[in-house]
Scaffold this motif. Structure first.
Motif, short mmCIF file in Angstrom:
data_model
loop_
_atom_site.label_atom_id
_atom_site.label_comp_id
_atom_site.label_asym_id
_atom_site.label_seq_id
_atom_site.Cartn_x
_atom_site.Cartn_y
_atom_site.Cartn_z
N VAL A 175 17.30 49.12 5.85
CA VAL A 175 17.89 49.79 4.69
C VAL A 175 16.76 50.39 3.88
N GLU A 176 16.88 51.67 3.56
CA GLU A 176 15.80 52.37 2.87
C GLU A 176 16.31 53.03 1.60
N TYR A 214 20.72 53.54 -1.65
CA TYR A 214 20.14 52.95 -0.45
C TYR A 214 20.94 53.36 0.77
N VAL A 215 20.24 53.56 1.87
CA VAL A 215 20.88 54.04 3.09
C VAL A 215 20.50 53.15 4.26
N PRO A 216 21.48 52.55 4.94
CA PRO A 216 21.16 51.83 6.18
C PRO A 216 20.72 52.82 7.26
N ALA A 243 13.47 46.99 1.92
CA ALA A 243 14.31 47.14 0.73
C ALA A 243 15.01 45.84 0.34
N PHE A 244 14.93 44.81 1.19
CA PHE A 244 15.60 43.54 0.90
C PHE A 244 14.75 42.63 0.01
N LYS A 245 13.52 43.01 -0.28
CA LYS A 245 12.67 42.17 -1.13
C LYS A 245 13.25 42.05 -2.53
N ASP A 246 13.28 40.83 -3.06
CA ASP A 246 13.74 40.64 -4.43
C ASP A 246 12.56 40.76 -5.39
N TYR A 247 12.83 40.58 -6.69
CA TYR A 247 11.77 40.77 -7.69
C TYR A 247 10.63 39.78 -7.51
#
Length: 401
Positions: free
Chosen positions: A74-75, A267-269, A232-236
């Protein structure tokens, strides 16, 4: 008159599962909902994803993990003009025997965003650059240098709007139970040729307006964006550890700047449906008779299985697009495009088969950004050219000795 060849097609993915993408090994209705919801809500709001899919959070985490393991990423879809960057696409006609050298040089300069070589003919390189709006002559200077060195014989430069990419992997096109992908050629053709799809607002930006270039980001914003382009899955918390920032600081820059200023549009998969060995990847330019025809084409085909990427050329009714066509569908795609030409929708088109294994993509060049703005990077470009010319000469000398 629409060719009789243009009937709806179905691709039986079961027949190619032994060599196909791992995604279809786990695809079911729930995973299909998750991928579609990732497009709507992005990867950063598990609560919304859970409500939208009706899947409990724990189960959702596990399913997303398995989906990611199949290669689905996901970007963030970004508006580079809010970072003071222009989008430039370049077509390079390479001199004989220089393809590898040119490809390597382009692939290592700081402003490259995407580089790919053509399959037929074998003397074309296509590249996308992000370039500082206040120093956009740097790419022209670079291309003239390649020409002076007789690495390329000619080139064409297109300044474009933001490139849109993605694919909504929805039940409209994918039958998860039977492992079938639907390609409704006739429906697409009639929508482009006869409907009012041009009136719909399906894109996150108005591509008919000229972009306004302004730097609304700082160094922290650019670094956070680079991390999100990679994962893009990284949290804060994870972003903070990577950048040596507190989660609170990361959240502030993300919410107030990247989202608040419209740098991140959504966001786009990134999903690949068809196996590369059974697919033809085409890249090139399509010229339309008028704005309505262009918008009908874009609004109909964007986010379908066959057109994952496109960018509108500024000041013209043209788009630069990527098409992904199963080899079994090549005749129908040709009939589809030729039919649009006969209906005076498409004025002309030139599409090149590209070598997907030679496709290289990169993140925003963080190393070129400072508190004072973007560097030109010309000194880096010169070093790259010298390095690869030296390697080429050394390799040549080894062959003749």
């Amino acid at each position: 008159m629409l060719s009789e060849a243009l009937i709806e097609s179905t691709i039986n993915v079961r027949e190619i599962l032994t060599i196909s993408l791992r995604l279809f090994e786990i695809i079911d209705e729930q995973n299909l909902k998750i991928i579609e919801s990732l497009y709507k809500f992005g990867p950063r709001n598990i609560m919304k994803l859970s409500r939208a899919t009706g899947i409990p959070k724990t189960t959702l985490y596990n399913r997303i993990k398995k989906i990611r393991e199949t290669g689905v990423s996901v970007e963030p879809l970004i508006d580079a003009s809010k970072m003071g960057l222009k989008r430039v696409f370049v077509k390079l006609h390479v001199n004989s025997g220089k393809l590898t050298t040119v490809y390597n040089i382009v692939n290592n300069i700081p402003w490259r965003r995407m580089v790919v070589a053509s399959h037929e003919p074998y003397d074309m390189v296509f590249a996308k650059f992000y370039v500082p709006a206040d120093n956009d002559s740097i790419i022209e200077k670079f291309l003239r240098k390649l020409s002076t060195l007789r690495l390329i014989r000619d080139y064409r430069v297109y300044e474009t709007h933001e490139e849109f990419f993605g694919l909504i992997l929805s039940s409209k096109y994918v039958d998860a139970k039977n492992k079938i992908v639907k390609l409704p050629w006739r429906e697409w053709f009639e929508s482009i040729a006869f409907s009012n799809a041009w009136k719909q607002h399906v894109l996150p930006l108005n591509i008919l307006e000229e972009p306004r270039y302004e730097i609304k980001v700082d160094v922290h914003d650019v670094k956070i964006l680079e991390e999100l382009e990679v994962n893009a899955f990284k949290d804060y918390v994870e972003l903070g550890k990577s950048l040596n920032l507190s989660p609170t600081t990361v959240k502030h820059h993300y919410v107030k700047h990247l989202i608040g200023y419209g740098v991140i549009l959504g966001y786009v998969p990134r999903v690949t449906i068809f196996h590369p060995e059974m697919t033809k990847y085409l890249y090139g330019i399509i010229d339309f008779y008028d704005r309505k025809s262009m918008l009908n084409f874009i609004n109909t085909l964007w986010n379908t299985p066959i057109m994952p990427r496109f960018a509108k050329v500024l000041g013209d009714h043209k788009i630069i697009a990527t098409f992904v066509i199963p080899k079994s569908e090549e005749v129908k795609f040709l009939a589809f495009m030729e039919g649009l030409v006969r209906e005076n929708i498409v004025y002309g088109y030139t599409l090149y088969p590209i070598i997907i294994k030679a496709l290289s993509t990169w993140t925003i060049p963080v190393e070129m950004f400072t508190e004072r703005g973007w560097l030109s990077g010309w000194d880096v470009i010169v070093k790259v050219i010298r390095r690869f010319l030296k390697k080429r000469n050394e390799a040549y000398n080894k062959k003749i000795h």
